[in-house]
Write an enzyme that holds these catalytic residues in place. Structure first.
Site, PDB file in Angstrom:
ATOM      1  N   ASP A   1      56.759   2.117 -15.630  1.00 59.31           N
ATOM      2  CA  ASP A   1      55.827   2.688 -16.605  1.00 59.31           C
ATOM      3  C   ASP A   1      56.591   3.503 -17.645  1.00 59.31           C
ATOM      4  OD1 ASP A   1      53.663   1.661 -15.248  1.00 59.31           O
ATOM      5  OD2 ASP A   1      53.258   3.497 -14.130  1.00 59.31           O
TER       6      ASP A   1
ATOM      7  N   TYR B   1      61.478   5.871  -4.520  1.00 59.28           N
ATOM      8  CA  TYR B   1      61.049   6.718  -5.628  1.00 59.28           C
ATOM      9  C   TYR B   1      60.967   8.177  -5.206  1.00 59.28           C
ATOM     10  CZ  TYR B   1      59.235   2.341  -7.699  1.00 59.28           C
ATOM     11  OH  TYR B   1      59.096   1.089  -8.211  1.00 59.28           O
TER      12      TYR B   1
ATOM     13  N   ASP C   1      47.341   8.702 -13.916  1.00 61.46           N
ATOM     14  CA  ASP C   1      48.436   9.634 -14.166  1.00 61.46           C
ATOM     15  C   ASP C   1      48.014  10.632 -15.242  1.00 61.46           C
ATOM     16  OD1 ASP C   1      48.775   8.407 -16.677  1.00 61.46           O
ATOM     17  OD2 ASP C   1      50.333   7.062 -15.938  1.00 61.46           O
TER      18      ASP C   1
ATOM     19  N   ARG D   1      51.254   5.012  -8.811  1.00 59.48           N
ATOM     20  CA  ARG D   1      50.048   5.653  -9.362  1.00 59.48           C
ATOM     21  C   ARG D   1      48.836   5.381  -8.476  1.00 59.48           C
ATOM     22  NH1 ARG D   1      48.608   3.069 -14.187  1.00 59.48           N
ATOM     23  NH2 ARG D   1      50.253   1.511 -13.936  1.00 59.48           N
TER      24      ARG D   1
END
Length: 316
Positions: free
Chosen positions: A42, A70, A84, A185
């Site tokens: 993203d 992550y 988000d 997300r």
């Protein structure tokens, strides 16, 4: 005439760049068109974006399928249309102990909820994603104010570890290791729903992909500087760098003609074939093996149990 570069580059994608932006800029820096990335990030996310150049683009689909790690941040007390903080933020009333100023009170609850997401599950992807429905990307529907029913997709969460709780910003930091196709997300959205607080992603760093780490990545400005210094080749890793965990086999002269035509191979076509037979289980159970001529990676082969030989997985 300049020769095309062949290999992979560990790019540290910075915030506000799309993965497409990175590829477009790298085509200008490296002066070639045959460049592709593996695994979209993203625009608000940063970290490892493995970019393949030249012959290495043939490995892109393999690299996309690898697990990823992550470091993520989620903000409690909100939901949004994008899942988000870039979207339309909607406050959620937090009740009971979750409303306390001391987030130590919810540490045990967070860990309990994290544990419930470990393993295999089905995830509904975000509306703001590039998944296509009827030939149109979901985010295109979303921007037009249209919500499409999304089919849940299988994902796997291998690790979900709480790192930090910020009591002032109500932000939670955590580390997650997951399979391909996992939307962080959407994971955060689902965690917030289970907590009863709502949650949106407020930060994301892709830290590692199959042994390639963000801390070793090149920013686009670094690559431009290397180009100006005539040192651009230093940025490339050999295209088999990310395949080191898979068995390596060298082809012998009798096997070379079979390899060149993409034909099946037997142990007699490999160098030191008698030695290889002693650890044949490792070769035969591997997702694929790497086939070399001297020190050059030529192909990936996979064992065929029915025919008791090796067939082409991918020619390079």
């Amino acid at each position: 005439m300049q020769n095309d570069f062949n290999g992979i580059v560990n790019v540290f994608k910075e915030q506000d760049f799309t993965s497409h932006d990175v590829v477009a800029k790298m085509r200008g820096i490296y002066g070639q068109k045959k460049i592709g990335h593996t695994g979209t990030l993203d625009p608000m996310a940063e970290g490892v974006l493995i970019v393949c150049l030249g012959q290495a683009t043939k490995l892109a689909d393999i690299l996309i399928s690898k697990n990823k790690t992550y470091i993520a941040k989620m903000k409690l007390g909100f939901t949004s249309n994008t899942d988000d903080t870039t979207g339309e933020m909607v406050p959620v009333i937090i009740e009971d102990e979750l409303a306390s100023d001391s987030f130590e009170n919810i540490k045990s609850k967070l860990i309990e909820v994290f544990q419930s997401f470990l393993g295999d599950s089905m995830q509904i992807p975000p509306m703001y994603s590039a998944i296509k429905v009827n030939g149109k990307k979901l985010y295109e529907y979303a921007r037009a104010g249209i919500t499409i029913e999304r089919e849940p997709r299988p994902i796997s969460i291998y690790k979900l570890e709480l790192k930090d709780i910020d009591t002032e910003s109500r932000e939670i930091s955590f580390e997650v290791e997951c399979s391909k196709g996992t939307y962080i997300r959407a994971l955060i959205r689902d965690i917030g729903e289970k907590l009863g607080t709502g949650a949106v992603m407020s930060g994301l760093l892709r830290n590692e992909v199959n042994g390639i780490y963000a801390e070793n990545g090149y920013r686009l400005s670094d690559l431009q500087e290397l180009k100006e210094q005539g040192r651009l080749s230093e940025s490339l890793l050999p295209m088999d760098e990310i395949l080191k965990s898979f068995p390596r086999v060298s082809i012998n002269e009798t096997g070379l003609k079979y390899l060149q035509n993409g034909n099946r191979l037997m142990y007699s076509n490999f160098e030191d074939d008698e030695h290889l037979k002693h650890w044949s289980d490792k070769l035969e159970n591997a997702e694929f093996i790497r086939i070399y001529l001297a020190d050059q990676l030529k192909a990936l082969y996979k064992f065929d149990k029915e025919k008791n030989d090796y067939k082409v997985f991918k020619m390079l």
